[in-house]
Design a protein around this motif. Structure first.
Motif, mmCIF file in Angstrom:
data_model
loop_
_atom_site.group_PDB
_atom_site.id
_atom_site.type_symbol
_atom_site.label_atom_id
_atom_site.label_comp_id
_atom_site.label_asym_id
_atom_site.label_seq_id
_atom_site.Cartn_x
_atom_site.Cartn_y
_atom_site.Cartn_z
ATOM 1 N N TYR A 1 36.907 5.446 19.111
ATOM 2 C CA TYR A 1 36.574 6.807 19.539
ATOM 3 C C TYR A 1 35.781 6.803 20.846
ATOM 4 C CZ TYR A 1 34.859 11.600 19.428
ATOM 5 O OH TYR A 1 34.575 12.908 19.753
ATOM 6 N N GLN A 2 34.928 5.795 21.024
ATOM 7 C CA GLN A 2 34.158 5.693 22.265
ATOM 8 C C GLN A 2 35.052 5.596 23.495
ATOM 9 O OE1 GLN A 2 30.692 6.561 21.336
ATOM 10 N NE2 GLN A 2 30.369 5.060 22.950
ATOM 11 N N LYS B 1 36.056 11.838 23.626
ATOM 12 C CA LYS B 1 34.681 11.379 23.802
ATOM 13 C C LYS B 1 34.225 11.606 25.231
ATOM 14 C CE LYS B 1 30.927 8.765 23.784
ATOM 15 N NZ LYS B 1 29.708 8.922 22.974
ATOM 16 N N GLU B 2 35.071 11.278 26.201
ATOM 17 C CA GLU B 2 34.721 11.451 27.604
ATOM 18 C C GLU B 2 34.529 12.926 27.951
ATOM 19 O OE1 GLU B 2 33.771 10.931 31.504
ATOM 20 O OE2 GLU B 2 33.739 9.509 29.842
ATOM 21 N N CYS C 1 33.554 15.407 25.912
ATOM 22 C CA CYS C 1 32.284 15.860 25.342
ATOM 23 C C CYS C 1 31.109 15.275 26.106
ATOM 24 C CB CYS C 1 32.212 15.478 23.865
ATOM 25 S SG CYS C 1 33.424 16.304 22.812
ATOM 26 N N LEU C 2 31.203 14.007 26.477
ATOM 27 C CA LEU C 2 30.120 13.367 27.205
ATOM 28 C C LEU C 2 29.919 13.991 28.581
ATOM 29 C CD1 LEU C 2 28.000 11.139 27.384
ATOM 30 C CD2 LEU C 2 29.798 9.564 28.127
ATOM 31 N N CYS D 1 30.357 14.262 20.954
ATOM 32 C CA CYS D 1 30.041 13.058 21.722
ATOM 33 C C CYS D 1 29.466 11.948 20.847
ATOM 34 C CB CYS D 1 29.053 13.419 22.830
ATOM 35 S SG CYS D 1 28.516 12.039 23.840
ATOM 36 N N CYS D 2 28.641 12.320 19.858
ATOM 37 C CA CYS D 2 27.815 11.316 19.174
ATOM 38 C C CYS D 2 28.011 11.216 17.667
ATOM 39 C CB CYS D 2 26.334 11.613 19.434
ATOM 40 S SG CYS D 2 25.887 11.694 21.172
ATOM 41 N N SER E 1 29.506 3.622 27.853
ATOM 42 C CA SER E 1 30.190 4.144 26.671
ATOM 43 C C SER E 1 31.295 3.200 26.222
ATOM 44 C CB SER E 1 30.769 5.529 26.970
ATOM 45 O OG SER E 1 31.436 6.060 25.843
ATOM 46 N N GLY F 1 31.635 0.960 22.862
ATOM 47 C CA GLY F 1 32.825 1.069 22.034
ATOM 48 C C GLY F 1 33.434 -0.288 21.712
#
Length: 282
Positions: free
Chosen positions: A150-151, A156-157, A159-160, A195-196, A234, A238
């Motif tokens: 997921y990382q 993920k990107e 949301c980050l 994100c987390c 990130s 991951g």
């Protein structure tokens, strides 16, 4: 008059930062000291008092989130306060900032309810399937693999990207009345959970120690505060999670089993011996 307003703005700014960090510090103290460095957030045990169990889990979840996320969220809250103060009275900006933080906290509380429901489901499944310790550990390794993958995903990107650039995120939001502060806090909370969330979930089934909590907190801070290295950090996190999960899964197949005479041999060799399968079942 402008000088007086500027001084009041700085005072509010510093007060918000100090309060956020003080709340985070109090949360860390609550988590660490009573348990001598170990936080009880493990798989819920069978209990006739599910409501009490759920309340305890949720309280621990919220305190954990405050401890680990408020330091990373401080920059977003301060940016929100600064932008709101441009067009609104300072009193309104101060109150609206805490409405924003409260909405953010609400989203993480809802996420905690979802995490508890998932753990209850897992507990029910494990009790029905009567899984061995080896399989249970392999599933734990699989959860690390999922978190690692997921990382590396575009979600993920996405949301980050919302979390690490406060001004860009807030510039696209409408800064109107107090209700809008609540709505913006909800939206930011959703991105933050996106994100987390897996970084938190992988810590829950077997509880957390201080080192694991600090490690996750540092990863979250590094992802958001070092913009030029945010994506590489990130991805490295991951890959570390992915490799750790694979290692756990593989090692569960290779771990030696103790024998009555003190010798040890791998599970596969024991199964190949005459009567080996029966020996395992006894």
């Amino acid at each position: 008059m402008d000088a007086a307003r500027g001084g009041s703005l700085r005072l509010q700014h510093n007060a918000i930062l100090a309060l956020l960090l003080a709340i985070a510090a109090a949360a860390w103290t609550t988590l660490v000291l009573p348990q001598s460095g170990h936080v009880s957030m493990g798989m819920p045990m069978a209990s006739p008092h599910v409501g009490r169990e759920a309340s305890l889990f949720l309280a621990n979840w919220v305190v954990m989130m405050v401890a680990m996320m408020f330091p990373a969220t401080a920059s977003m809250a301060l940016t929100f306060h600064r932008l709101r103060a441009v067009t609104r009275p300072l009193e309104n900006a101060f109150v609206s900032t805490w409405v924003f933080v409260s909405a953010y906290l609400l989203v993480w509380t809802i996420a905690g309810l979802a995490a508890y429901a998932a753990l209850l489901t897992a507990r029910y499944a494990f009790s029905r399937l009567a899984l061995s310790t080896t399989v249970t550990n392999q599933l734990g390794g699989a959860s690390l693999v999922v978190a690692g993958v997921y990382q590396l995903t575009p979600l993920k990107e996405l949301c980050l990207s919302k979390c690490r650039e406060p001004i860009r995120f807030l510039a696209n939001s409408w800064h109107g009345d107090t209700a809008s502060a609540f709505r913006i806090g909800l939206v930011y909370g959703v991105y933050c959970v996106g994100c987390c969330w897996l970084l938190f979930v992988i810590l829950c089934p077997h509880g957390m120690n201080v080192i694991s909590m600090i490690a996750v907190t540092l990863v979250i801070l590094a992802e958001r505060r070092t913009l030029s290295l945010s994506q590489p950090i990130s991805h490295v996190a991951g890959l570390a999670l992915l490799l750790s999960g694979v290692f756990i899964i593989v090692m569960q197949q290779l771990l030696p089993m103790p024998q009555p005479n003190g010798m040890i041999m791998p599970v596969e060799m024991l199964m190949e011996m005459p009567g080996g399968g029966a020996a395992l079942t006894r």
